[in-house]
Design a protein around this motif. Structure first.
Motif, PDB file in Angstrom:
ATOM      1  N   PRO A 241      -1.378   5.679  -3.550  1.00 39.15           N
ATOM      2  CA  PRO A 241      -1.111   4.466  -4.296  1.00 39.15           C
ATOM      3  C   PRO A 241      -1.477   4.647  -5.758  1.00 39.15           C
ATOM      4  O   PRO A 241      -2.302   5.469  -6.116  1.00 39.15           O
ATOM      5  CB  PRO A 241      -2.025   3.428  -3.620  1.00 39.15           C
ATOM      6  N   ARG A 242      -0.808   3.870  -6.564  1.00 35.62           N
ATOM      7  CA  ARG A 242      -1.117   3.943  -7.991  1.00 35.62           C
ATOM      8  C   ARG A 242      -2.565   3.589  -8.231  1.00 35.62           C
ATOM      9  O   ARG A 242      -3.205   2.949  -7.403  1.00 35.62           O
ATOM     10  CB  ARG A 242      -0.218   2.974  -8.752  1.00 35.62           C
ATOM     11  N   GLN A 243      -3.074   3.951  -9.356  1.00 36.34           N
ATOM     12  CA  GLN A 243      -4.452   3.654  -9.703  1.00 36.34           C
ATOM     13  C   GLN A 243      -4.607   2.147  -9.815  1.00 36.34           C
ATOM     14  O   GLN A 243      -3.869   1.471 -10.526  1.00 36.34           O
ATOM     15  CB  GLN A 243      -4.836   4.330 -11.010  1.00 36.34           C
ATOM     16  N   THR A 244      -5.537   1.634  -9.089  1.00 43.17           N
ATOM     17  CA  THR A 244      -5.763   0.198  -9.075  1.00 43.17           C
ATOM     18  C   THR A 244      -7.253  -0.071  -9.155  1.00 43.17           C
ATOM     19  O   THR A 244      -8.087   0.823  -9.042  1.00 43.17           O
ATOM     20  CB  THR A 244      -5.225  -0.431  -7.778  1.00 43.17           C
ATOM     21  N   ILE A 245      -7.569  -1.359  -9.341  1.00 40.46           N
ATOM     22  CA  ILE A 245      -8.971  -1.774  -9.319  1.00 40.46           C
ATOM     23  C   ILE A 245      -9.472  -1.680  -7.886  1.00 40.46           C
ATOM     24  O   ILE A 245      -8.834  -2.179  -6.962  1.00 40.46           O
ATOM     25  CB  ILE A 245      -9.104  -3.221  -9.819  1.00 40.46           C
ATOM     26  N   CYS A 246     -10.595  -1.059  -7.696  1.00 34.87           N
ATOM     27  CA  CYS A 246     -11.232  -1.055  -6.374  1.00 34.87           C
ATOM     28  C   CYS A 246     -12.736  -1.162  -6.579  1.00 34.87           C
ATOM     29  O   CYS A 246     -13.402  -0.185  -6.911  1.00 34.87           O
ATOM     30  CB  CYS A 246     -10.892   0.193  -5.572  1.00 34.87           C
ATOM     31  N   GLN A 247     -13.253  -2.365  -6.383  1.00 37.38           N
ATOM     32  CA  GLN A 247     -14.684  -2.611  -6.569  1.00 37.38           C
ATOM     33  C   GLN A 247     -15.462  -2.563  -5.265  1.00 37.38           C
ATOM     34  O   GLN A 247     -16.647  -2.879  -5.251  1.00 37.38           O
ATOM     35  CB  GLN A 247     -14.882  -3.994  -7.205  1.00 37.38           C
ATOM     36  N   LEU A 248     -14.804  -2.178  -4.184  1.00 39.30           N
ATOM     37  CA  LEU A 248     -15.472  -2.228  -2.880  1.00 39.30           C
ATOM     38  C   LEU A 248     -16.670  -1.287  -2.842  1.00 39.30           C
ATOM     39  O   LEU A 248     -16.587  -0.146  -3.305  1.00 39.30           O
ATOM     40  CB  LEU A 248     -14.498  -1.842  -1.774  1.00 39.30           C
ATOM     41  N   PRO A 249     -17.782  -1.737  -2.269  1.00 36.47           N
ATOM     42  CA  PRO A 249     -18.917  -0.833  -2.065  1.00 36.47           C
ATOM     43  C   PRO A 249     -18.534   0.264  -1.085  1.00 36.47           C
ATOM     44  O   PRO A 249     -17.527   0.153  -0.368  1.00 36.47           O
ATOM     45  CB  PRO A 249     -19.996  -1.754  -1.463  1.00 36.47           C
ATOM     46  N   PRO A 250     -19.321   1.344  -1.035  1.00 36.07           N
ATOM     47  CA  PRO A 250     -19.005   2.427  -0.093  1.00 36.07           C
ATOM     48  C   PRO A 250     -18.989   1.933   1.346  1.00 36.07           C
ATOM     49  O   PRO A 250     -19.775   1.065   1.731  1.00 36.07           O
ATOM     50  CB  PRO A 250     -20.143   3.439  -0.322  1.00 36.07           C
ATOM     51  N   ASP A 251     -18.093   2.468   2.125  1.00 34.73           N
ATOM     52  CA  ASP A 251     -18.030   2.162   3.541  1.00 34.73           C
ATOM     53  C   ASP A 251     -19.145   2.905   4.258  1.00 34.73           C
ATOM     54  O   ASP A 251     -19.447   4.055   3.930  1.00 34.73           O
ATOM     55  CB  ASP A 251     -16.670   2.600   4.083  1.00 34.73           C
ATOM     56  N   SER A 252     -19.768   2.248   5.235  1.00 35.85           N
ATOM     57  CA  SER A 252     -20.886   2.861   5.946  1.00 35.85           C
ATOM     58  C   SER A 252     -20.406   3.978   6.854  1.00 35.85           C
ATOM     59  O   SER A 252     -19.434   3.817   7.607  1.00 35.85           O
ATOM     60  CB  SER A 252     -21.626   1.804   6.777  1.00 35.85           C
ATOM     61  N   HIS A 297     -11.786  -1.994   3.282  1.00 41.21           N
ATOM     62  CA  HIS A 297     -11.328  -0.611   3.092  1.00 41.21           C
ATOM     63  C   HIS A 297     -10.095  -0.327   3.937  1.00 41.21           C
ATOM     64  O   HIS A 297      -9.160   0.340   3.488  1.00 41.21           O
ATOM     65  CB  HIS A 297     -12.455   0.363   3.450  1.00 41.21           C
ATOM     66  N   ARG A 298     -10.081  -0.835   5.163  1.00 42.20           N
ATOM     67  CA  ARG A 298      -8.933  -0.589   6.030  1.00 42.20           C
ATOM     68  C   ARG A 298      -7.676  -1.298   5.534  1.00 42.20           C
ATOM     69  O   ARG A 298      -6.553  -0.875   5.836  1.00 42.20           O
ATOM     70  CB  ARG A 298      -9.260  -1.046   7.458  1.00 42.20           C
ATOM     71  N   LEU A 299      -7.868  -2.377   4.781  1.00 41.77           N
ATOM     72  CA  LEU A 299      -6.729  -3.167   4.312  1.00 41.77           C
ATOM     73  C   LEU A 299      -6.243  -2.761   2.925  1.00 41.77           C
ATOM     74  O   LEU A 299      -5.304  -3.369   2.396  1.00 41.77           O
ATOM     75  CB  LEU A 299      -7.101  -4.658   4.295  1.00 41.77           C
ATOM     76  N   ARG A 300      -6.860  -1.764   2.333  1.00 41.45           N
ATOM     77  CA  ARG A 300      -6.512  -1.407   0.957  1.00 41.45           C
ATOM     78  C   ARG A 300      -5.028  -1.124   0.779  1.00 41.45           C
ATOM     79  O   ARG A 300      -4.425  -1.500  -0.228  1.00 41.45           O
ATOM     80  CB  ARG A 300      -7.311  -0.192   0.506  1.00 41.45           C
ATOM     81  N   GLY A 301      -4.437  -0.491   1.764  1.00 38.57           N
ATOM     82  CA  GLY A 301      -3.032  -0.146   1.648  1.00 38.57           C
ATOM     83  C   GLY A 301      -2.103  -1.337   1.561  1.00 38.57           C
ATOM     84  O   GLY A 301      -0.961  -1.221   1.109  1.00 38.57           O
ATOM     85  N   ARG A 302      -2.578  -2.503   1.991  1.00 37.98           N
ATOM     86  CA  ARG A 302      -1.744  -3.701   1.932  1.00 37.98           C
ATOM     87  C   ARG A 302      -1.843  -4.402   0.576  1.00 37.98           C
ATOM     88  O   ARG A 302      -1.024  -5.284   0.288  1.00 37.98           O
ATOM     89  CB  ARG A 302      -2.172  -4.691   3.019  1.00 37.98           C
ATOM     90  N   PHE A 303      -2.856  -4.059  -0.198  1.00 36.99           N
ATOM     91  CA  PHE A 303      -3.082  -4.764  -1.453  1.00 36.99           C
ATOM     92  C   PHE A 303      -3.093  -3.739  -2.582  1.00 36.99           C
ATOM     93  O   PHE A 303      -4.142  -3.287  -3.046  1.00 36.99           O
ATOM     94  CB  PHE A 303      -4.394  -5.561  -1.379  1.00 36.99           C
ATOM     95  N   LEU A 304      -1.886  -3.384  -2.994  1.00 34.55           N
ATOM     96  CA  LEU A 304      -1.704  -2.259  -3.906  1.00 34.55           C
ATOM     97  C   LEU A 304      -2.151  -2.560  -5.328  1.00 34.55           C
ATOM     98  O   LEU A 304      -2.298  -1.643  -6.137  1.00 34.55           O
ATOM     99  CB  LEU A 304      -0.236  -1.833  -3.892  1.00 34.55           C
ATOM    100  N   ASP A 305      -2.353  -3.836  -5.646  1.00 33.56           N
ATOM    101  CA  ASP A 305      -2.819  -4.160  -6.996  1.00 33.56           C
ATOM    102  C   ASP A 305      -4.342  -4.107  -7.115  1.00 33.56           C
ATOM    103  O   ASP A 305      -4.864  -4.256  -8.218  1.00 33.56           O
ATOM    104  CB  ASP A 305      -2.316  -5.544  -7.409  1.00 33.56           C
ATOM    105  N   GLY A 306      -5.041  -3.908  -6.012  1.00 29.08           N
ATOM    106  CA  GLY A 306      -6.476  -3.695  -6.120  1.00 29.08           C
ATOM    107  C   GLY A 306      -7.305  -4.571  -5.210  1.00 29.08           C
ATOM    108  O   GLY A 306      -6.803  -5.457  -4.512  1.00 29.08           O
ATOM    109  N   GLN A 307      -8.605  -4.302  -5.240  1.00 28.71           N
ATOM    110  CA  GLN A 307      -9.567  -5.027  -4.429  1.00 28.71           C
ATOM    111  C   GLN A 307     -10.758  -5.415  -5.307  1.00 28.71           C
ATOM    112  O   GLN A 307     -11.396  -4.549  -5.918  1.00 28.71           O
ATOM    113  CB  GLN A 307     -10.048  -4.186  -3.243  1.00 28.71           C
TER     114      GLN A 307
END
Length: 866
Positions: A241-252, A297-307
């Motif tokens: 995916p294109r570079q997007t905003i991703c502020q999610l903390p690390p996945d455990s 994290h699992r849903l990132r692919g559905r929200f291409l503009d970022g998290q």
């Protein structure tokens, strides 16, 4: 009139398809700045920075110059004017079909990447002479364009157009030599079109380039692609995916299970109308935040503009101000601090504008309540919101709730094993199971014990398991460094209203058991339904479904029950004791209503009780409309109530509860359990000096022992009971025990005990209890028949039948008729035997007593065959 604004190339304005001349210089830069934030407030300070940069004139002059620029722009636009004045700034008011940037984003969100790319007419803002706009804004737009282009190419690759894409991708890798996504697509295009050698050479080329220019190896994606080609695999698309905003903390890395919950989240996202809002709620420490982050994290692919991600600190004493949170999110979305709107409503509107027509996932962790969350919600479909909260947040319109339960035993074991290592966990699986059970499936508790065990590799698992087995010390053991289970419970409890807090504490008296709302109400002295709602909303009380009567049931999590028990020990014990006694009295009242027709003529008569007024009579009747179902639903709580009575030396209600409930529930317990309970109640009565209750419970104990067989010892104990009842003047009890003595002595020794049976009848008459007289007369009549005194037997049995008919108890009438039938059959009185046995059968069938019906049916057959 139609208006069209264009920024995806030279800035242009069309009015009815005719170009509108926009002056170059600051007028055009002003229009571009506003159009890049469509329908969003832009402050004067930001406009000054964009238009003048470091060369801005003095403040007064700059403001006046800006005003003049706005006037000139409006004049040039004429009927196409979209500039609106706001307090402290301006905005461009445009519809979704009036600006190419909005159409581009909507088409990309819908997956029509080819149509989106056709809107580009060249470099963004190509005719705008502003270094700042090109550096900050045009560069971002170009990156957005390239991201959509990558997705368009990926779609074309998936459609089998690899051969046609080779030339385009060769040009793109020359124009953007360090953009690895295009290299991966170029390699894939070569490979998919059968040009494997060129694909491998392309990989070698990009590998050399990256080393020479950046000193780095190819990305993992490129390396995987290379490996797949070398092994001859049929490579799938590797589009990133294109570079997007991703502020999610690390996945455990130790996350386990929860697949069913992930499916629920995905289903609710797919079925939601408007903006999907999913609230993941559960008890403190149950792993809501970890699950929310993993789901995001699992849903990132559905929200291409970022998290986007924000911690709201809802469980703390000072939850975060939503205006402050919005400020952080707007900055993350590219809004300069200098352009930040003031006030909650303005920031909320700006946030919705930023997310409009974009596919973004907003993750809000640890929400305090609906007031904190509402300003943080997007306004348009395409984006979605994941919220974790200790509360269910049912007040948020359209929100979908997903409750997070504790981990299963299997998943809890897996989590602990991952933390301490599978090899260590395998050394003592019994201890591991005990630890997991003590932690009640709470991930926080399991991580705490895991941290303790990891810090002390020599600590035996069995040692910690043993320490956790003590409920009074368990929460002390569940602490390690800054991780503490008790501490995570505190904020949820402290946020409760006073009456709900009282209800939570008082439930600690009962422990982790299923209860109905009336139980909560009587313990806390309030409206049980309302208190339950508050505790459920706070996720301090779990809904566990409906019981056999259709009544909702609720339960404290095991560790919350331990915490509540700690709290209630710190309360005024006089108040606690009074509340517990109110509960016992109400429980006994309802048990009495449920069992009022359960006693047979040869049972000990139940002790009288003073009805509780804690529930209306109509409510008690509703609860016990199905007596057996209610008794089964409350069986565990009745047991625990008896234990509470014994702990406090309340032998009277303990005996009353036991006898009344066991009139139905005794068949659900092992015999040893019944003997043990009667022994405990007897000993409590003895300690209190209550002779009547002591002898009653001693007799009940002997009845249980008799089930194992009649012995001289148990007959001697029955004789002791008779003497005891006679001494305290308990005629009803004396009649029952004498009847039992007569029956079991006859069965054991083979000789009728007429004298004892006659004493039983005399005591029964003195008691004034018709049902007990009925029992004594039936036993005497049977013995007279066995002695050959059939005429005397007939008279006694007729007296018993008359009493049973006066009582109007079909079961007892049928029982008496069956005795008449059997004695008549034994003495050849077939007419009397036939009439009695047939009437008994007719009575048994409607009352659905299968055993009695079978007995009467056999008796009728025997008479017919005689």
């Amino acid at each position: 009139m139609s208006v069209e604004f264009r920024v995806l190339g030279p800035v242009e304005v069309l009015l009815d398809d005719e170009p509108v001349a926009v002056p170059a210089g600051r007028c055009r830069a002003l229009l571009a700045t506003l159009l890049l934030r469509p329908n969003q407030f832009v402050s004067v300070d930001e406009l000054l920075e964009r238009l003048w940069g470091n060369d801005a004139p003095t403040t007064d002059r700059a403001h006046k110059t800006l005003q003049m620029t706005v006037v000139r722009l409006r004049q040039s636009l004429g009927a196409a004017n979209c500039v609106r004045t706001m307090s402290g700034g301006y905005l461009a008011e445009v519809g979704p079909d009036e600006l190419d940037l909005l159409r581009f984003r909507e088409l990309a969100r819908a997956g029509d990447f080819a149509a989106a790319m056709k809107l580009w007419r060249g470099p963004a803002l190509a005719n705008v002479g502003s270094e700042l706009l090109h550096r900050d804004e045009a560069a971002q737009l170009d990156d957005e364009r390239l991201g959509v282009l990558e997705r368009r190419i990926e779609a074309d690759l998936d459609r089998g157009l690899a051969g046609e894409l080779v030339g385009e991708l060769s040009a793109l890798t020359q124009q953007h030599p360090l953009r690895e996504r295009f290299w991966a697509q170029r390699i894939s295009a070569f490979y998919r079109s059968g040009r494997q050698s060129e694909a491998l050479e392309c990989y070698r080329e990009v590998a050399r380039l990256l080393v020479d220019e950046l000193g780095v190896d190819p990305s993992p994606e490129l390396r995987r692609l290379h490996s797949a080609m070398l092994s001859g695999e049929d490579i799938a698309s590797t589009a990133q995916p294109r570079q997007t905003i991703c502020q999610l903390p690390p996945d455990s890395g130790t996350f386990v299970g929860r697949e069913r919950l992930f499916s629920q989240v995905e289903e609710k996202l797919a079925s939601a109308d408007g903006v999907p809002v999913i609230v993941l709620s559960g008890a403190p420490g149950v792993g809501k935040s970890g699950l929310t982050i993993r789901a995001a994290h699992r849903l990132r692919g559905r929200f291409l503009d970022g998290q986007l991600f924000a911690r709201l600190n809802g469980a703390s004493a000072a939850p975060r101000d939503p205006a402050e949170v919005l400020g952080e999110l707007l900055v993350a979305l590219g809004v300069p601090v200098t352009a930040m709107p003031d006030g909650l409503e303005a920031r909320s509107a700006a946030f919705r504008t930023q997310l409009a027509d974009r596919a973004m996932l907003v993750v809000l962790d640890d929400a305090a309540g609906p007031e904190q969350v509402r300003p943080l919600l997007p306004g348009t479909a395409g984006s979605a919101v994941l919220i974790s909260s200790r509360k269910r947040l049912v007040q948020i319109e359209g929100a979908h709730s997903v409750r997070v339960p504790p981990l299963s035993v299997e998943d809890g074991t897996s989590l602990l094993s991952r933390i301490i290592g599978k090899s260590r966990a395998s050394t003592d699986q019994t201890a591991v199971s005990a630890i997991v059970e003590a932690c009640g499936g709470l991930p926080l508790a399991l991580r705490v014990v895991g941290a303790r065990l990891a810090a002390r590799e020599s600590l035996p698992l069995s040692s910690l398991a043993r320490r956790l087995s003590d409920e009074h010390r368990r929460l002390d053991e569940l602490a390690a460094g800054d991780l503490e289970v008790r501490a995570t419970f505190g904020p949820s409890y402290e946020a409760l209203s006073d009456d709900a807090a009282t209800a939570f504490r008082r439930l600690g008296l009962l422990g982790a058991t299923d209860v109905a709302s009336w139980t909560v109400g009587v313990l806390a002295g309030g409206d049980g339904e309302r208190l339950v709602e508050r505790l459920v909303e706070a996720n301090l009380l779990d809904e566990v479904g409906l019981d056999a009567t259709g009544e909702p049931r609720y339960r404290l999590h095991d560790l919350l029950a331990v915490y509540a028990a700690e709290l209630v020990r710190g309360e005024d014990q006089q108040l606690v004791t009074a509340a517990l006694r109110d509960y016992i009295d109400l429980l006994l009242t309802v048990v009495g209503e449920a069992t009022r027709v359960s006693f047979a003529a040869d049972d000990l008569p139940p002790r009288p009780l003073t009805p509780s007024s804690a529930l209306d009579r109509s409510e008690i009747e509703r609860l016990t409309s199905s007596p057996e179902a209610w008794l089964l639903a409350e069986m565990v709580n009745i047991d625990r109530a008896v234990v509470h009575c014994l702990d406090r030396g309340w032998a009277d209600p303990a005996e009353n509860l036991s006898q009344r409930s066991f009139s139905y529930l005794d068949s659900f317990y092992p015999q040893e359990r019944l003997e043990h309970q009667w022994t405990l109640v007897r000993d409590a009565a003895f300690a209190n000096g209550d002779e009547l209750i002591m002898w009653r419970t001693h007799f009940q104990l002997q009845v249980q022992i008799l089930l194992r067989g009649v012995t001289d010892e148990v007959l001697a104990e029955l004789a002791r009971c008779a003497a005891g009842f006679e001494e305290v003047g308990a005629q009803a009890e004396l009649a029952i025990v004498l009847g039992a003595l007569a029956y079991y002595n006859t069965a054991h020794n083979g000789e009728p005990q007429l004298a004892i049976a006659e004493r039983a009848v005399a005591a029964a008459k003195k008691s004034g209890e018709p049902l007990i007289q009925l029992s004594a007369l039936r036993e005497l009549g049977t013995m007279l028949a066995n002695e050959g005194r059939y005429a005397d037997c007939v008279q006694v049995m007729d007296d018993a039948l008359a009493i049973s008919r006066e009582l109007d108890m079909p079961h007892e009438i049928a029982g008496t008729l069956a005795r008449i039938g059997s004695t008549g059959l034994a003495h050849g009185d077939l007419e009397r035997a036939g009439a009695a046995s047939r009437e008994a059968l007719d009575l048994m069938i409607p009352i659905e007593d299968d055993r009695g019906t079978a007995y009467c049916a056999v008796l009728v057959s025997q008479v017919d065959l005689a």
